[in-house]
Each structure stands twice: as structure tokens, then as C-alpha cells.
Design an enzyme around this catalytic site. Structure first.
Site, PDB file in Angstrom:
ATOM      1  N   LYS A   1       0.844  -1.199   0.000  1.00  0.00           N
ATOM      2  CA  LYS A   1       0.000   0.000   0.000  1.00  0.00           C
ATOM      3  C   LYS A   1       0.879   1.248   0.000  1.00  0.00           C
ATOM      4  O   LYS A   1       1.728   1.409   0.872  1.00  0.00           O
ATOM      5  CB  LYS A   1      -0.931  -0.014   1.212  1.00  0.00           C
ATOM      6  CG  LYS A   1      -2.028  -1.049   1.041  1.00  0.00           C
ATOM      7  CD  LYS A   1      -3.249  -0.745   1.862  1.00  0.00           C
ATOM      8  CE  LYS A   1      -4.372  -1.686   1.483  1.00  0.00           C
ATOM      9  NZ  LYS A   1      -5.002  -1.346   0.187  1.00  0.00           N
TER      10      LYS A   1
ATOM     11  N   ARG B   1     -10.830  -9.157  -5.130  1.00  0.00           N
ATOM     12  CA  ARG B   1     -11.527  -9.751  -6.285  1.00  0.00           C
ATOM     13  C   ARG B   1     -10.957 -11.123  -6.624  1.00  0.00           C
ATOM     14  O   ARG B   1     -11.659 -11.958  -7.181  1.00  0.00           O
ATOM     15  CB  ARG B   1     -11.480  -8.775  -7.469  1.00  0.00           C
ATOM     16  CG  ARG B   1     -10.137  -8.513  -8.028  1.00  0.00           C
ATOM     17  CD  ARG B   1     -10.096  -7.250  -8.893  1.00  0.00           C
ATOM     18  NE  ARG B   1     -10.110  -6.022  -8.093  1.00  0.00           N
ATOM     19  CZ  ARG B   1     -10.108  -4.795  -8.611  1.00  0.00           C
ATOM     20  NH1 ARG B   1     -10.116  -4.621  -9.922  1.00  0.00           N
ATOM     21  NH2 ARG B   1     -10.111  -3.746  -7.825  1.00  0.00           N
TER      22      ARG B   1
HETATM   23  N1  BES Z   1      -8.954  -3.354   0.790  1.00  0.00           N
HETATM   24  C1  BES Z   1      -8.702  -2.455  -0.264  1.00  0.00           C
HETATM   25  C2  BES Z   1      -9.827  -1.428  -0.460  1.00  0.00           C
HETATM   26  C3  BES Z   1     -10.099  -0.470   0.673  1.00  0.00           C
HETATM   27  C4  BES Z   1      -9.602   0.815   0.639  1.00  0.00           C
HETATM   28  C5  BES Z   1     -10.913  -0.827   1.728  1.00  0.00           C
HETATM   29  C6  BES Z   1      -9.880   1.698   1.642  1.00  0.00           C
HETATM   30  C7  BES Z   1     -11.195   0.056   2.747  1.00  0.00           C
HETATM   31  C8  BES Z   1     -10.685   1.338   2.711  1.00  0.00           C
HETATM   32  C9  BES Z   1      -8.536  -3.209  -1.572  1.00  0.00           C
HETATM   33  O1  BES Z   1      -8.023  -4.487  -1.479  1.00  0.00           O
HETATM   34  C10 BES Z   1      -7.605  -2.419  -2.420  1.00  0.00           C
HETATM   35  O2  BES Z   1      -6.486  -2.254  -2.015  1.00  0.00           O
HETATM   36  N2  BES Z   1      -8.087  -1.943  -3.556  1.00  0.00           N
HETATM   37  C11 BES Z   1      -7.295  -1.172  -4.445  1.00  0.00           C
HETATM   38  C12 BES Z   1      -7.574  -1.649  -5.854  1.00  0.00           C
HETATM   39  C13 BES Z   1      -6.665  -1.067  -6.883  1.00  0.00           C
HETATM   40  C14 BES Z   1      -5.261  -1.597  -6.682  1.00  0.00           C
HETATM   41  C15 BES Z   1      -7.166  -1.444  -8.240  1.00  0.00           C
HETATM   42  C16 BES Z   1      -7.710   0.291  -4.297  1.00  0.00           C
HETATM   43  O3  BES Z   1      -8.886   0.553  -4.119  1.00  0.00           O
HETATM   44  O4  BES Z   1      -6.823   1.130  -4.331  1.00  0.00           O
HETATM   45 ZN    ZN Z   2      -5.907  -4.528  -1.460  1.00  0.00          ZN
END
Ligand code: BES
Ligand code: ZN
Ligand code: ZN
Length: 462
Positions: free
Chosen positions: A243, A318
Site C-alpha cells: 500500500k 476480487r
Molecule cells: N482493501 C482495499 C480497499 C479499501 C480501501 C478498503 C480503503 C477500505 C478502505 C482493496 O483491497 C484495495 O487495495 N483496492 C485497491 C484496488 C486497486 C489496486 C485497483 C484500491 O482501491 O486502491
Molecule cells: Zn488490497
């Protein structure tokens, strides 16, 4: 616990829901009656007085039940920690909503405090003085129990709640009639070739789990089951695509909010003895950049044989949901609903006041769910779900890729998932409302248990 009571024990704490006139009850002093009259004449929505150690609350009647639930939270903030019992004098849905708001506000997550006992609320009974059907009260209690369970799960850190532990927690539901829990371990998941779940788990030292909860009462209304799928990422570091934003990992213990929602929902439905055949599927793992972690560029063969080019390991939800959704096909469902803290894009689009809903199920069903959202104040905003968006998750070397383009990230994620489901499908992206950084009335701070009250309202009316 919310209970039916016949009479008020004088000196007891009490909340009056009042309309244009004050109806007094036996055991109440003239000071209270005077105060009630003043309150009715005022513009205030709530008020209280304290007579010695005794709290007397006043709440104005309201057709908007959410206002009443929030008043229930206000009562909790004023009432002493040591109070064990409170009476509610008021009628019908207003009294139930006040009890609900108070019961939900009484939630605490104190497990990790050394001095937890000092912080603890002692409220055990919320006594309704109006008459209700036993079922109305027991359903409220059961649903609240399930919301508490769901919040506990979301609030538990990874140091306790690994995927195997989550499965174990869900197994405790087996005490409820007509409910069965089956847990697949890693060996079974490998045998089934759930490639998405296994790929995300590659960087982890803890094994993945795939938990199936089936609730089947004697004579269900539906011939084909309703399937609920919940994202159980017990921690999301982003994996190798760690992240990138400072602080964004801090709340990622909540990335199993969808699992908590769907497991909590079927738990409540079973306790409430709904006449529906329901199955919940919970794929679970943490997502880490360890050992043999999957990397961008990898091509993964999923449970249904679809190949997926991984371009961001942080789009892991996903990957595990796709396997669970594909698993649902063999169960011949009437309707499939998933809940997932899936995308930051959903939060960017509508914030934390609602969840995103999208899908290919008929619009009447989607409207029903949206209506339940208003009933329980867990509101839903519908996103478009046109096939154009599916173009964005096509890969040049595999059937799909796990990220879309720059825009509409919550919808392209939904389209990716839709690929794996053969039945009418609804996707709920609860990334916003699942976990709150600061207290919001009876929803609290931290895990909210969002979706449990929503889906129970929907299933009750189904
Ligand atoms: N768990 C996260 C999404 C999330 C973000 C949940 C903030 C709660 C609060 C998810 O797995 C994720 O990291 N999604 C990415 C997808 C992207 C890499 C296409 C995102 O939303 O940035
Ligand atoms: Zn994620
Ligand atoms: Zn995630």
C-alpha cells in the site's frame, strides 16, 4: 437485552417518548411531569433530568426512526456506566427504534484494555413498557447480537484473527438450529484448485480457509438458495504492491468487513428463524509480501478455469471473491449477493455514509435492497453496471486482468466479479461504511457491522 416489562419500578432510569401530550405512568413524580410539559413546549428533540442517581430522559416522537435511534445513542452517552436497567415508556416503532439505538450504542470492544472493568457499561436490560409481539423483540435482540459479533470480528487485529481463527469463530454458530458450518483447509482448497485464494495466500505463513455456512429451515420459501459471499481478507498490506499511501494500512484489519457482514447476516437469519434457504461463502486469507508472494505479471488460473493477469497485488479482494462466486454456480442459486471492502474508489465516490450497490439482478430486487437501506439507515447508492466497463478488465495475455483503468474503479472491480457468477448477481462495496475512524452515534468507532441489519431487513421482506 431488550425485554418486555409490565410495570415501572420507581427510582428506575427511564426514557419517555412523548408526542403532543405527556401520558404519565405510575411511580413517576410530579417533578418529572412538570419537566415533561416544559420539554413538550420547547424546541428540543431530547432532554433529561437527574433526580439523585436516577436519570429521566425525554425524546420527541418522530416518524423518522433514525432520529430516534440516534436519541438512543444520546441516552447511552449520558447514562452512568453503572446503570443496569432502563425503562422505555413509548409506543410502537418509536419505542423499538429507541431500544435498538441504545442497544447498538451499548457495544464496547474492551478485550485489550488492562483496566477493562473500569470502562465497562453495566446496562443489561432495556425494558419496554408498551406491549409487543415476542417475535419483534427477539428479532431485535438477535440482530443486535449478530451486529455485535460482526463488530468484534472487524475490531480484532490480525494478531488474533487469522483466517483459520475467523473460520473457528464462524463455527461457533453451529449452536443455532438448522445451521451447518463446513471449513475447507488449505489442502482442500488446493484440491479444488481455488487459484485466486491460493495466490493471495502465497505470501502468508497462515493457511487460507474457505468457510461455508448453510442455513436450511424445514420449509423454506425459496427452492433455490440465496448465496451470500463475503471478502475475508483478514489483513491487507497490499502484498508486493505494498500500500503506497502513508497510514492507509492502519485500518486494514477491517478488510474482512464483508466476511463479518455475510457471516453475521446468516447468523442473524438463523437465530431469527427466517423461512429462507441461505448459504454464506467466506474465502479468507491475509495479503502479504512474504516468501513466495504473488507478483504483478503473474497469470493465475482461477477455480472456474478463467486466467487472470495480476497487475496489482493490492487488488486481492476480487481474486479471492472470484473463486467463491464461481463456487456458487454449482449450488444453483436464485440470487447471489456479495459484500466486500473492495475499493478505495467506492469511498472516493460516495464517502462513508453509504455503500455502493451494483449488479445484474433485476431492478426490482435491487430496489428492494435499496429500500431496506433506508429502513435501517444503512443506505446504498446504485452505480451503473454497463458492459462497457467490462472492457477495462480484459488482458492482452489472459482472459482478464485484475485492475481496470484510472476511472470508475469500484465498477470495473464489480464487472471483474460478475464474470464469475452465472446467477442474478448483486455486489455491495462496503469499503466506506465498514470501519469508522471516529465515533458516529450508535454505529460507534471502528467496526460498524454494516450490512447485517440491512440484509436482515431485506431477507425478512423477501
Ligand atoms: N482493501 C482495499 C480497499 C479499501 C480501501 C478498503 C480503503 C477500505 C478502505 C482493496 O483491497 C484495495 O487495495 N483496492 C485497491 C484496488 C486497486 C489496486 C485497483 C484500491 O482501491 O486502491
Ligand atoms: Zn488490497
Ligand atoms: Zn483489500
Amino acid at each position: 437485552m431488550i425485554k418486555q416489562g409490565k410495570s415501572y419500578s420507581k427510582d428506575g432510569h427511564i426514557a419517555f417518548i412523548v408526542g403532543k401530550e405527556f401520558t404519565t405512568i405510575e411511580g413517576v413524580s410530579t417533578i418529572v411531569e412538570e419537566q415533561a410539559k416544559k420539554f413538550i413546549a420547547s424546541d428540543e428533540k431530547t432532554d433529561y433530568i437527574k433526580l439523585g442517581e436516577q436519570f429521566i430522559f425525554f425524546v420527541k416522537e418522530n416518524d423518522d426512526l433514525e432520529k430516534i435511534r440516534v436519541a438512543g445513542h444520546e441516552i447511552r452517552t449520558k447514562l452512568s456506566k453503572s446503570a443496569e436497567e432502563i425503562f422505555i415508556s413509548g409506543k410502537g416503532t418509536n419505542a423499538l427504534a429507541l431500544a435498538e439505538g441504545l442497544a447498538l450504542s451499548n457495544y464496547q470492544f474492551l478485550k485489550y484494555f488492562k483496566d477493562a472493568d473500569k470502562k465497562r457499561y453495566h446496562l443489561k436490560s432495556i425494558v419496554l413498557l408498551d406491549t409487543f409481539e415476542a417475535k419483534q423483540i427477539s428479532r431485535l435482540n438477535n440482530t443486535t447480537t449478530a451486529v455485535y459479533w460482526s463488530r468484534d470480528m472487524v475490531n480484532e487485529p490480525l494478531s488474533y484473527l487469522t483466517a483459520p481463527q475467523l473460520a473457528k469463530e464462524i463455527q461457533s454458530f453451529e449452536k443455532v438450529d438448522n445451521l451447518k458450518v463446513t471449513v475447507f483447509n488449505k489442502a482442500k482448497i488446493e484440491e479444488l484448485k481455488m487459484g485466486g485464494l491460493l495466490a493471495v495466500n502465497l505470501g502468508s505463513v497462515d493457511e487460507p480457509t474457505f468457510t461455508i455456512v448453510e442455513y436450511k429451515p424445514k420449509n423454506p420459501k425459496n427452492k433455490k438458495p440465496i448465496i451470500l459471499v463475503g471478502k475475508g481478507v483478514v489483513y491487507d498490506t497490499g502484498g508486493m504492491s505494498l500500500k503506497p499511501t502513508a497510514g492507509s494500512m492502519d485500518i486494514m484489519k477491517s478488510d474482512m468487513g464483508g466476511a463479518a457482514c455475510m457471516a453475521g447476516t446468516i447468523y442473524a437469519a438463523a437465530m431469527n428463524e427466517l423461512d429462507l434457504h441461505i448459504i454464506a461463502l467466506i474465502p479468507a486469507t491475509d495479503n502479504r509480501p512474504g516468501g513466495n508472494a504473488y507478483v504483478p505479471g503473474d497469470v493465475i488460473t482461477m477455480y472456474d478455469g478463467t486466467t487472470v493477469e495480476v497487475l496489482n497485488t493490492d487488488a486481492e479482494g476480487r481474486m479471492i471473491l472470484a473463486d467463491a462466486l464461481a463456487y456458487s454456480n454449482a449450488l444453483n442459486p436464485e440470487l447471489v449477493i456479495d459484500a466486500a471492502t473492495l475499493t478505495g474508489a467506492a469511498v472516493a465516490a460516495i464517502g462513508q455514509k453509504a455503500a455502493c450497490i451494483m449488479g445484474n439482478a433485476n431492478q426490482e430486487i435491487i430496489d428492494e435492497l435499496v429500500k431496506s437501506g433506508y429502513n435501517v439507515h444503512e443506505r446504498l447508492a446504485q452505480m451503473p453496471f454497463w458492459d462497457d466497463y467490462a472492457e477495462e478488465v480484459k488482458s492482452s495475455i489472459a482472459d482478464l486482468k485484475n485492475i481496470g483503468g484510472k476511472y470508475a474503479g469500484s465498477i470495473t472491480a464489480g464487472k471483474f466479479l460478475e464474470h464469475f457468477v452465472k446467477s442474478p448477481y448483486i455486489h455491495l462495496d462496503i469499503a466506506g461504511p465498514a470501519f469508522l475512524g471516529s465515533e458516529e452515534n450508535y454505529k460507534g468507532k471502528g467496526g460498524t457491522g454494516t450490512g447485517v441489519r440491512l440484509l436482515n431487513n431485506f431477507l425478512e421482506n423477501y
